[in-house]
Design a protein around this motif. Structure first.
Motif, short mmCIF file in Angstrom:
data_model
loop_
_atom_site.label_atom_id
_atom_site.label_comp_id
_atom_site.label_asym_id
_atom_site.label_seq_id
_atom_site.Cartn_x
_atom_site.Cartn_y
_atom_site.Cartn_z
N ARG A 5 50.16 10.01 50.63
CA ARG A 5 51.21 10.76 49.93
C ARG A 5 50.60 12.10 49.54
O ARG A 5 49.56 12.15 48.89
CB ARG A 5 51.68 10.03 48.68
N ILE A 6 51.26 13.17 49.97
CA ILE A 6 50.79 14.53 49.69
C ILE A 6 51.78 15.16 48.73
O ILE A 6 52.98 15.19 49.00
CB ILE A 6 50.69 15.37 50.97
N THR A 7 51.29 15.69 47.61
CA THR A 7 52.14 16.34 46.61
C THR A 7 51.65 17.76 46.41
O THR A 7 50.45 17.98 46.18
CB THR A 7 52.06 15.58 45.26
N GLN A 8 52.57 18.71 46.49
CA GLN A 8 52.21 20.11 46.25
C GLN A 8 52.14 20.32 44.75
O GLN A 8 53.08 20.01 44.02
CB GLN A 8 53.24 21.05 46.87
N ARG A 33 56.94 18.54 45.04
CA ARG A 33 57.57 17.85 46.17
C ARG A 33 56.50 17.00 46.85
O ARG A 33 55.38 17.44 47.03
CB ARG A 33 58.16 18.85 47.15
N SER A 34 56.87 15.78 47.23
CA SER A 34 55.93 14.86 47.87
C SER A 34 56.46 14.40 49.22
O SER A 34 57.67 14.30 49.41
CB SER A 34 55.72 13.62 47.00
N VAL A 35 55.53 14.11 50.13
CA VAL A 35 55.87 13.53 51.42
C VAL A 35 54.84 12.44 51.72
O VAL A 35 53.71 12.50 51.24
CB VAL A 35 55.88 14.57 52.56
N GLU A 36 55.26 11.45 52.50
CA GLU A 36 54.36 10.41 52.98
C GLU A 36 54.22 10.57 54.48
O GLU A 36 55.22 10.59 55.20
CB GLU A 36 54.91 9.03 52.63
N LEU A 53 45.89 23.43 46.89
CA LEU A 53 47.31 23.52 46.52
C LEU A 53 47.98 22.15 46.46
O LEU A 53 49.11 22.06 45.99
CB LEU A 53 48.06 24.40 47.53
N VAL A 54 47.33 21.12 46.95
CA VAL A 54 47.96 19.80 47.06
C VAL A 54 47.09 18.72 46.45
O VAL A 54 45.89 18.90 46.25
CB VAL A 54 48.27 19.44 48.53
N ARG A 55 47.73 17.56 46.18
CA ARG A 55 47.04 16.36 45.75
C ARG A 55 47.33 15.29 46.80
O ARG A 55 48.48 15.12 47.20
CB ARG A 55 47.53 15.91 44.38
#
Length: 59
Positions: A5-8, A33-36, A53-55
């Motif tokens: 899961r990537i979250t900006q 905003r998150s995407v898998e 910039l992301v987690r």
């Protein structure tokens, strides 16, 4: 393959165009905003380019 899961968490304002393109390729664009996605070599390269910039969390 593993999924992540990537979250900006930071804005792309005043960032180079290559970093903005990497955020778009990850499917992000707004803060929180998150995407898998599947964690493959292409995603790994995009994440490394914008790691400030992301987690990233493993699912």
């Amino acid at each position: 393959m593993a999924r992540v899961r990537i979250t900006q968490i930071r804005s792309t304002i005043k960032r180079p165009q290559t970093q903005k393109n990497a955020i778009k390729s990850l499917g992000l664009g707004k803060i929180n905003r998150s995407v898998e996605v599947e964690f493959n070599d292409a995603m790994k390269g995009a994440i490394n380019k914008v790691q400030h910039l992301v987690r990233v969390e493993e699912i």
